[in-house]
Design an enzyme around this catalytic site. Structure first.
Site: not given
Length: 449
Positions: A107, A137, A211, A228, A230, A267, A270
């Site tokens: 990003h 990312d 970043s 990142a 928060l 594959g 869940g």
């Protein structure tokens, strides 16, 4: 790691500071009770030259308002998407001094037309994008420079909650900044920050501009790529996230080898095990990835995995949720063999699975050459060459003459067998590029400048 750092001198330091004179000329003691004062400076002197700041510039398309007459008359001739310029700041880490490889977040450099890497010693270099992976990312850049300093990469699988961590980057464009804390949590996922998540959580202050920077241990070894935060309004509140170095290394190795991430898939579909699901299924376990369905002819089916199995470990490392399982598997390349530990009918089993390739393994061709913008490329799985899997209307690649289904077999009479070979060939060419293209039963040359 803890053998090299004692907490005792810190407690002594607090006691000593309490009795220091309060006037500004008071000097801090070099030693306390015969022991040297603890400092991260020696480690940082070795690690910080490998952390860079990144400046980017480019343009991106801006969606226009709905045309009320489009329904009747269609798109007006000459109408083009509106583009607006942008500039951005981020950080990066030098992982290979000889080849000039720099790791950052996707990003940070996404859609950038110009990428400049600024070293701690003040030098600045234009960078070339080698490849990237939007789902995790991660991006790999390359600069041509002498006397670079690379960082040593640690195995993030060995981390424990409570280990010390130091974040290095360039927040808010202020220049290189160092903050410290601990590893607050491991295997964080389900945050909807990226498609593939297996984050290290830390309370070392991470802010805008960090970043792509480095999260290191007390030896100055890379344990993660800061990604990142928060917090309200993008500010630090002691909750930051970093991509583990082992996950980063898996992805970068694929980009270097193939020019793209050839993601491996199990594959399966869940859910994460929780108390509600455990009660409904009468399970004796409260963490892991519950397998609800196994795709036919998938890697999981071939390995004998069945619906109802609970995957609790990948290569000996615990898995707490289905999202964490997805993140770990998604960073391992196609064709690689992994060992899974699972619970079936109350019994623990270990199975080996050879991962198959994800069906959408292609990259944006603009990463390789500006005139290829608008095309998506993939290594030819049915032979040699590079397949044009998609092409945007009115794009530079379309103007060159490429069409969907073309196979690029060579560049300036140099054969290319895959995306990595195409990338390497284009790096060496200056001026006119002649693409040798196979279109059906026809061979032709398309020119790019």
């Amino acid at each position: 790691m803890k053998k090299n750092f004692s907490l005792t001198p810190v407690a002594l330091l607090v006691g000593a500071l309490a009795f220091l004179p309060t006037h500004s000329n008071a000097a801090l003691p070099v030693q306390v009770d015969g022991q040297e004062m603890p400092s991260l400076a020696p480690m940082l002197e070795q690690a910080t030259p490998a952390v860079v700041s990144i400046t980017v510039a480019g343009t991106h398309e801006v969606k226009q308002g709905q045309d009320p007459f489009k329904f009747f008359f269609g798109k007006r001739r000459g109408q083009q998407p509106q583009e607006r310029p942008f500039r951005g700041l981020g950080s990066g880490v030098i992982i290979d001094a000889k080849k000039g490889y720099v790791v950052t977040n996707n990003h940070v450099i996404d859609e950038a037309d110009e990428i400049l890497v600024n070293l701690k010693d003040g030098r600045q270099f234009e960078a070339k994008k080698i490849g990237s992976d939007a789902q995790s990312d991660i991006a790999l850049l390359q600069i041509k420079a002498e006397d670079l300093k690379e960082i040593k990469i640690a195995n993030s699988d060995d981390l424990r909650v409570g280990d010390f961590a130091v974040a290095i980057g360039s927040p808010f464009g202020l220049g290189q900044t160092v903050t410290s804390g601990i590893v607050s949590a491991l295997g964080r996922s389900g945050l909807n920050i990226e498609q593939l998540e297996d984050f290290i959580q830390t309370d070392a202050a991470i802010n805008s501009g960090n970043s792509g920077g480095a999260l290191v241990n007390l030896r100055g070894e890379l344990i993660g790529i800061n990604t990142a935060i928060l917090g309200p309004s993008g500010g630090n509140v002691g909750i930051g996230f970093a991509i583990p170095s082992s996950m980063m290394q898996n992805l970068i190795d694929q980009i270097i080898e193939h020019g793209e991430v050839r993601r491996g898939v199990l594959g399966i579909t869940g859910n994460s095990i929780n108390a509600e699901l455990a009660k409904a299924m009468d399970l004796d376990i409260n963490q892991g990835g519950f397998v609800s369905q196994v795709a036919p002819k998938s890697a999981a089916e071939e390995a004998g995995i069945k619906a109802g199995d609970i995957i609790i470990e990948v290569n000996g490392r615990k898995v707490r949720s289905f999202n964490e399982l997805r993140g770990k598997i998604g960073s391992i390349g196609a064709g690689k063999t992994v060992e899974l530990t699972l619970i079936r009918d109350g019994d623990k089993k270990e199975v080996e699975v050879t991962l198959k390739a994800a069906p959408d393994a292609n990259i944006a061709a603009a990463n390789l050459h500006p005139m290829l913008k608008g095309a998506k490329l993939s290594s030819n799985t049915k032979g040699s060459g590079v397949v044009v899997t998609d092409i945007a209307e009115n794009s530079p690649a379309a103007a060159v003459g490429l069409t969907k289904g073309d196979i690029i077999a060579g560049v300036n009479r140099v054969r290319v067998d895959n995306l990595a070979a195409l990338r390497d060939a284009l790096v060496e060419i200056k001026g006119v590029v002649a693409l040798n293209v196979i279109r059906g039963n026809t061979e032709l040359y398309l020119m790019m400048r």
